[in-house]
Design a protein around this motif. Structure first.
Motif, mmCIF file in Angstrom:
data_model
loop_
_atom_site.group_PDB
_atom_site.id
_atom_site.type_symbol
_atom_site.label_atom_id
_atom_site.label_comp_id
_atom_site.label_asym_id
_atom_site.label_seq_id
_atom_site.Cartn_x
_atom_site.Cartn_y
_atom_site.Cartn_z
ATOM 1 N N ALA A 161 102.058 42.119 57.293
ATOM 2 C CA ALA A 161 102.499 40.903 56.623
ATOM 3 C C ALA A 161 103.377 40.038 57.511
ATOM 4 N N PHE A 162 103.064 38.748 57.548
ATOM 5 C CA PHE A 162 103.752 37.733 58.332
ATOM 6 C C PHE A 162 103.663 37.964 59.840
ATOM 7 N N GLU A 163 102.757 38.857 60.250
ATOM 8 C CA GLU A 163 102.515 39.083 61.677
ATOM 9 C C GLU A 163 101.062 38.762 62.031
ATOM 10 N N GLU A 164 100.365 38.019 61.200
ATOM 11 C CA GLU A 164 98.918 37.806 61.357
ATOM 12 C C GLU A 164 98.614 36.683 62.358
ATOM 13 N N TYR A 165 99.264 36.723 63.519
ATOM 14 C CA TYR A 165 99.129 35.631 64.493
ATOM 15 C C TYR A 165 97.731 35.602 65.115
ATOM 16 N N ASP A 166 97.219 36.743 65.529
ATOM 17 C CA ASP A 166 95.885 36.773 66.133
ATOM 18 C C ASP A 166 94.803 36.489 65.094
ATOM 19 N N GLY A 199 96.941 47.559 38.620
ATOM 20 C CA GLY A 199 97.162 47.044 39.962
ATOM 21 C C GLY A 199 97.743 45.641 39.890
ATOM 22 N N ALA A 200 98.269 45.165 41.010
ATOM 23 C CA ALA A 200 98.898 43.845 41.036
ATOM 24 C C ALA A 200 98.404 43.053 42.236
ATOM 25 N N GLU A 201 98.502 41.729 42.132
ATOM 26 C CA GLU A 201 98.020 40.824 43.171
ATOM 27 C C GLU A 201 98.927 39.606 43.196
ATOM 28 N N LEU A 226 90.501 25.429 51.501
ATOM 29 C CA LEU A 226 90.371 26.829 51.916
ATOM 30 C C LEU A 226 91.751 27.340 52.307
ATOM 31 N N LEU A 227 92.237 28.355 51.609
ATOM 32 C CA LEU A 227 93.567 28.907 51.875
ATOM 33 C C LEU A 227 93.440 30.288 52.509
ATOM 34 N N PHE A 228 93.980 30.444 53.700
ATOM 35 C CA PHE A 228 94.059 31.738 54.367
ATOM 36 C C PHE A 228 95.530 32.136 54.345
ATOM 37 N N GLN A 229 95.839 33.142 53.540
ATOM 38 C CA GLN A 229 97.218 33.445 53.173
ATOM 39 C C GLN A 229 97.739 34.729 53.810
ATOM 40 N N PRO A 230 98.962 34.716 54.323
ATOM 41 C CA PRO A 230 99.569 35.944 54.826
ATOM 42 C C PRO A 230 100.236 36.747 53.715
ATOM 43 N N ALA A 231 100.557 37.990 54.034
ATOM 44 C CA ALA A 231 101.538 38.780 53.278
ATOM 45 C C ALA A 231 101.252 38.955 51.795
ATOM 46 N N GLU A 232 100.013 39.236 51.446
ATOM 47 C CA GLU A 232 99.758 39.586 50.050
ATOM 48 C C GLU A 232 100.388 40.931 49.732
#
Length: 482
Positions: free
Chosen positions: A118-123, A420-422, A219-225
């Protein structure tokens, strides 16, 4: 011979009478010419305009039929009578083109080999932006550190959004295959690599049909789910500005590969996390305690008492869960630790804040019995309470209709809500939304393990199906609201 000659005579007589009648009456529009030498007949049509100055036209039925079948009017009438079906068929065809399938699969495998937390998805973010550049799809970056908001279509309303999450989990992959994670202790064990690949696939399909879009697709590409506040930060950074509806998909090992599954109303529970530090009291100001308080016993009592919140206080018709998932008293085995940490999660479809209050109250009051005290943290600065994921009735019906029209009624299922949660729930709290699953269960392949398992696998055959479903949901939404 006599009979045949007689038939010819009467045929000529009847024909003569009818033709005479036509000459005196323009309202007759058809004449049956009976051939004496054959049982076949041709029908001819005459114009019926009452203006005597106009010429009547005669066109054989056979020739008219063949000419019409080659004309453009028949094609246009079919297109207008079944616009949705033909659009969806074309979208599915585009998704199933071999080159497209290979492209989507390669993207998923590249991301799977290089998982980022999470929050490290730079590549991962860089890979997505590279593909968007090649597709000539404009985007905003960064949102929520590594997130992306891309758009295609007219640039004007209506605006509909599709979302994919990007982050991996701190899990060591146990699946031995060619594209196993190359990073120790990190794995895409929840299918977010597949989610990104399917959304990029949808982007490519929609780009090829951009001239047909009656609005704008976001189009949303989201970090840290997984960490809990990626969606919230995306919203704070303007990810859903102007958006009036949003959709997202999640892979599911519980449903057969290629099936689309969802429900109206509550689908996933709200979720929160807690961490309590239980410490021994230092004693009264009048002197030290004769005997040190037992922090392990106090923590054990707190864990047991927490179970009573659900079993004795919750409405039996309202599903709730309180789970202690960590107990840490250190490594010393010859003495009672000064502090014991307990931590866990709580989930509900109803009032999360009431459940939070009772967890804090039970822990603090229970440890007092054993002359201890506790501080309870709900990670309000790092994490936050997930609200329940609630599917809007109209958005759910839209997903259902598109899935049935695209894949057939046997490929859509109504599923029960689960605990479960999202963090997609943050979007559904703000605007009409629908969250749905795509089945990946394939026993022959071994795609049977639940999310967050080191043995988790994805049946990659569903990737083009997911891309087509995404694209169809967005395009049909714009067709209905544009």
């Amino acid at each position: 011979m006599v009979k045949h000659t007689s038939l010819n005579f009467f045929s000529i007589l009847i024909t003569t009478i009818i033709l005479s009648f036509i000459i005196s009456n323009n309202n007759i529009i058809a004449v049956e010419i009976i051939k004496s030498s054959s049982s076949s007949s041709n029908t001819y049509f005459l114009g019926t305009n009452n203006n005597n100055n106009n010429h009547h036209t005669i066109t054989p039925t056979k020739n008219k039929t063949s000419a019409t079948s080659r004309g453009t009017h028949t094609h246009h009438s079919i297109t207008k009578s079944q616009p949705s079906t033909s659009n969806l068929d074309e979208i599915l065809r585009l998704a199933m083109v071999p080159g497209m399938v290979t492209w989507i699969t390669d993207i998923r495998r590249t991301i799977h080999e290089n998982p980022e937390l999470a929050f490290e998805e730079y590549d991962t973010s860089a890979l997505i932006r590279s593909e968007l550049d090649l597709l000539e799809i404009p985007y905003m970056h960064p949102l929520a550190k590594t997130g992306i908001r891309a758009s295609l279509g007219t640039g004007g309303p209506p605006f509909v959004a599709l979302r994919a999450d990007m982050d991996a989990l701190p899990i060591q992959e146990a699946v031995e295959w060619e594209h196993k994670s190359k990073k120790d202790g990190k794995m895409h064990a929840c299918g977010h690599d597949a989610h990104v690949a399917m959304l990029l696939g949808a982007a490519k399909i929609l780009k090829s049909r951009e001239h047909l879009l009656k609005g704008t697709v976001i189009l949303l590409f989201q970090p840290a789910e997984e960490k809990g506040n990626g969606a919230k930060q995306m919203i704070e950074d303007g990810a859903i500005k102007d958006v009036e509806a949003i959709f997202a998909v999640h892979v599911s090992h519980q449903n057969p590969s290629g099936t689309i599954c969802s429900r109206s109303g509550p689908l996933l529970a709200g979720c929160g996390f807690f961490r309590a530090v239980i410490s021994a009291d230092l004693g009264s100001p009048n002197g030290p305690q004769l005997r040190r308080a037992d922090t392990v016993l106090a923590a054990s009592a707190a864990v047991i008492s927490l179970q009573g919140i659900v079993s004795r206080e919750a409405n039996p018709l309202d599903s709730q869960v309180v789970s202690v998932t960590l107990v840490d008293g250190g490594r010393q085995i010859g003495s009672v630790p000064g502090d014991v940490i307990i931590a866990g999660t709580f989930r509900a479809f109803s009032d999360m804040h009431n459940l939070l209050h009772r967890i804090q109250e039970v822990i603090k009051e229970q440890v007092k019995v054993f002359r201890c005290h506790a501080t309870v943290d709900f990670f309000e600065k790092e994490l936050t309470l997930y609200p329940p994921t609630i599917n809007n009735d109209r958005m759910h019906e839209h997903v259902k209709k598109v899935a049935v029209d695209l894949l057939g009624p046997e490929k859509f299922r109504i599923v029960p809500p689960v605990m479960g949660a999202e963090d997609f729930s943050f979007y559904s709290k703000e605007i009409p939304a629908a969250f749905y699953y795509i089945g990946i269960r394939n026993e022959e392949l071994g795609s049977i393990h639940c999310a967050h398992s080191p043995h988790f696998m994805v049946d990659e055959d569903v990737l083009p199906i997911g891309a087509a479903t995404h694209a169809s949901i967005a395009e049909e939404y714009l067709n209905e609201h544009g």
